[in-house]
Design a protein around this motif. Structure first.
Motif, PDB file in Angstrom:
ATOM      1  N   ALA A  87       0.836  -1.202   0.000  1.00  0.00           N
ATOM      2  CA  ALA A  87       0.000   0.000   0.000  1.00  0.00           C
ATOM      3  C   ALA A  87       0.872   1.254   0.000  1.00  0.00           C
ATOM      4  CB  ALA A  87      -0.943  -0.008   1.203  1.00  0.00           C
ATOM      5  N   VAL A  88       1.913   1.263   0.829  1.00  0.00           N
ATOM      6  CA  VAL A  88       2.829   2.411   0.868  1.00  0.00           C
ATOM      7  C   VAL A  88       3.529   2.556  -0.479  1.00  0.00           C
ATOM      8  CG1 VAL A  88       4.968   3.305   1.914  1.00  0.00           C
ATOM      9  CG2 VAL A  88       3.171   2.337   3.365  1.00  0.00           C
TER      10      VAL A  88
ATOM     11  N   ALA B  12      -1.864  -2.001 -13.723  1.00  0.00           N
ATOM     12  CA  ALA B  12      -0.871  -1.817 -12.661  1.00  0.00           C
ATOM     13  C   ALA B  12       0.481  -1.447 -13.246  1.00  0.00           C
ATOM     14  CB  ALA B  12      -0.754  -3.078 -11.810  1.00  0.00           C
ATOM     15  N   ALA B  13       0.835  -2.054 -14.364  1.00  0.00           N
ATOM     16  CA  ALA B  13       2.117  -1.734 -15.011  1.00  0.00           C
ATOM     17  C   ALA B  13       2.152  -0.276 -15.425  1.00  0.00           C
ATOM     18  CB  ALA B  13       2.341  -2.628 -16.219  1.00  0.00           C
ATOM     19  N   GLN B  14       1.037   0.210 -15.933  1.00  0.00           N
ATOM     20  CA  GLN B  14       0.997   1.616 -16.341  1.00  0.00           C
ATOM     21  C   GLN B  14       1.169   2.524 -15.127  1.00  0.00           C
ATOM     22  OE1 GLN B  14      -2.705   3.243 -17.592  1.00  0.00           O
ATOM     23  NE2 GLN B  14      -1.729   4.936 -18.647  1.00  0.00           N
ATOM     24  N   GLU B  15       0.467   2.210 -14.020  1.00  0.00           N
ATOM     25  CA  GLU B  15       0.570   3.043 -12.825  1.00  0.00           C
ATOM     26  C   GLU B  15       1.983   3.051 -12.267  1.00  0.00           C
ATOM     27  OE1 GLU B  15      -2.208   2.025  -9.806  1.00  0.00           O
ATOM     28  OE2 GLU B  15      -3.934   2.367 -11.090  1.00  0.00           O
ATOM     29  N   ALA B  16       2.643   1.906 -12.355  1.00  0.00           N
ATOM     30  CA  ALA B  16       3.964   1.795 -11.763  1.00  0.00           C
ATOM     31  C   ALA B  16       5.068   2.331 -12.650  1.00  0.00           C
ATOM     32  CB  ALA B  16       4.259   0.340 -11.412  1.00  0.00           C
ATOM     33  N   GLY B  17       4.732   2.732 -13.832  1.00  0.00           N
ATOM     34  CA  GLY B  17       5.785   3.233 -14.715  1.00  0.00           C
ATOM     35  C   GLY B  17       6.599   2.109 -15.247  1.00  0.00           C
TER      36      GLY B  17
ATOM     37  N   ARG C 107       3.105   5.739  -3.142  1.00  0.00           N
ATOM     38  CA  ARG C 107       4.273   6.502  -3.605  1.00  0.00           C
ATOM     39  C   ARG C 107       4.434   6.406  -5.122  1.00  0.00           C
ATOM     40  NH1 ARG C 107       8.337   4.941   1.313  1.00  0.00           N
ATOM     41  NH2 ARG C 107       7.520   6.491   2.762  1.00  0.00           N
ATOM     42  N   ALA C 108       4.155   5.227  -5.694  1.00  0.00           N
ATOM     43  CA  ALA C 108       4.266   5.053  -7.147  1.00  0.00           C
ATOM     44  C   ALA C 108       3.265   5.944  -7.873  1.00  0.00           C
ATOM     45  CB  ALA C 108       4.057   3.590  -7.531  1.00  0.00           C
TER      46      ALA C 108
END
Length: 189
Positions: A34-35, A173-178, A39-40
């Protein structure tokens, strides 16, 4: 307050919280993820603004995909990101308006278009990506290289298992995480 990832002494491999059986390792994992995700998401917005002040945070992942995979059809991008055609069309129009991407006729199908980075888009994105990797290197400077590789391996495994369960969710999720997947591949090499 975040506790550096260490389990408090009272938390072992199992036990109860409020009378409910709980595996404390999974509680710690949930808390740390979650943290990390919070942050991502914040970092994604910052990275997008570094590429262009008017760029939406979700668009950073699109630029990453185009940099990594080359020209793509809008429908392929929509599938990768896990959004509908209308959403993708809106995002691509915004990127075109900022001069970061262009559409060219698909030589394999004259009815379709390929989306690709412009030179300006590639230059801006590459500069931000290099700076991002330098930040990773500074943050993990105290880590052993094998620890970084192990983190990348475990994240890759988690992502692969999630993708096998729900391909659309993993793409979002991949998009959100860069470009964490790119970082994971680089660390394994």
């Amino acid at each position: 307050m975040h506790n550096n990832g260490a389990l408090p002494p009272e938390q072992g491999a199992g036990g109860t919280v409020g009378g409910i059986g709980v595996d404390h390792a999974f509680l710690a994992l949930e808390r740390e993820l979650a943290v990390f995700l919070r942050r991502a998401r914040a970092a994604s917005g910052e990275l997008a603004r570094e590429v262009h002040p008017e760029l939406e945070s979700a668009a950073y992942g699109l630029l990453m995909r185009l940099e990594d995979a080359g020209p793509q059809r809008a429908t392929d991008l929509a599938g990768f990101v896990g959004v509908g055609k209308a959403t993708m069309s809106r995002q691509l129009r915004a990127l075109e308006g900022l001069g970061l991407v262009t559409r060219t006729p698909d030589p394999a199908d004259g009815r379709a278009f390929l989306v690709e980075l412009t030179e300006e888009g590639r230059s801006r994105f590459s500069a931000v990506r290099v700076a991002r990797r330098a930040r990773y290197a500074r943050r993990l400077a105290a880590w052993e290289r094998n620890e970084v590789a192990e983190l990348a391996r475990l994240l890759h495994r988690l992502n692969a298992e999630q993708e096998a369960e729900d391909p659309g969710q993993a793409a979002r999720a991949a998009q959100e995480a860069g470009d964490s997947g790119q970082a994971a591949r680089a660390a394994r090499e």
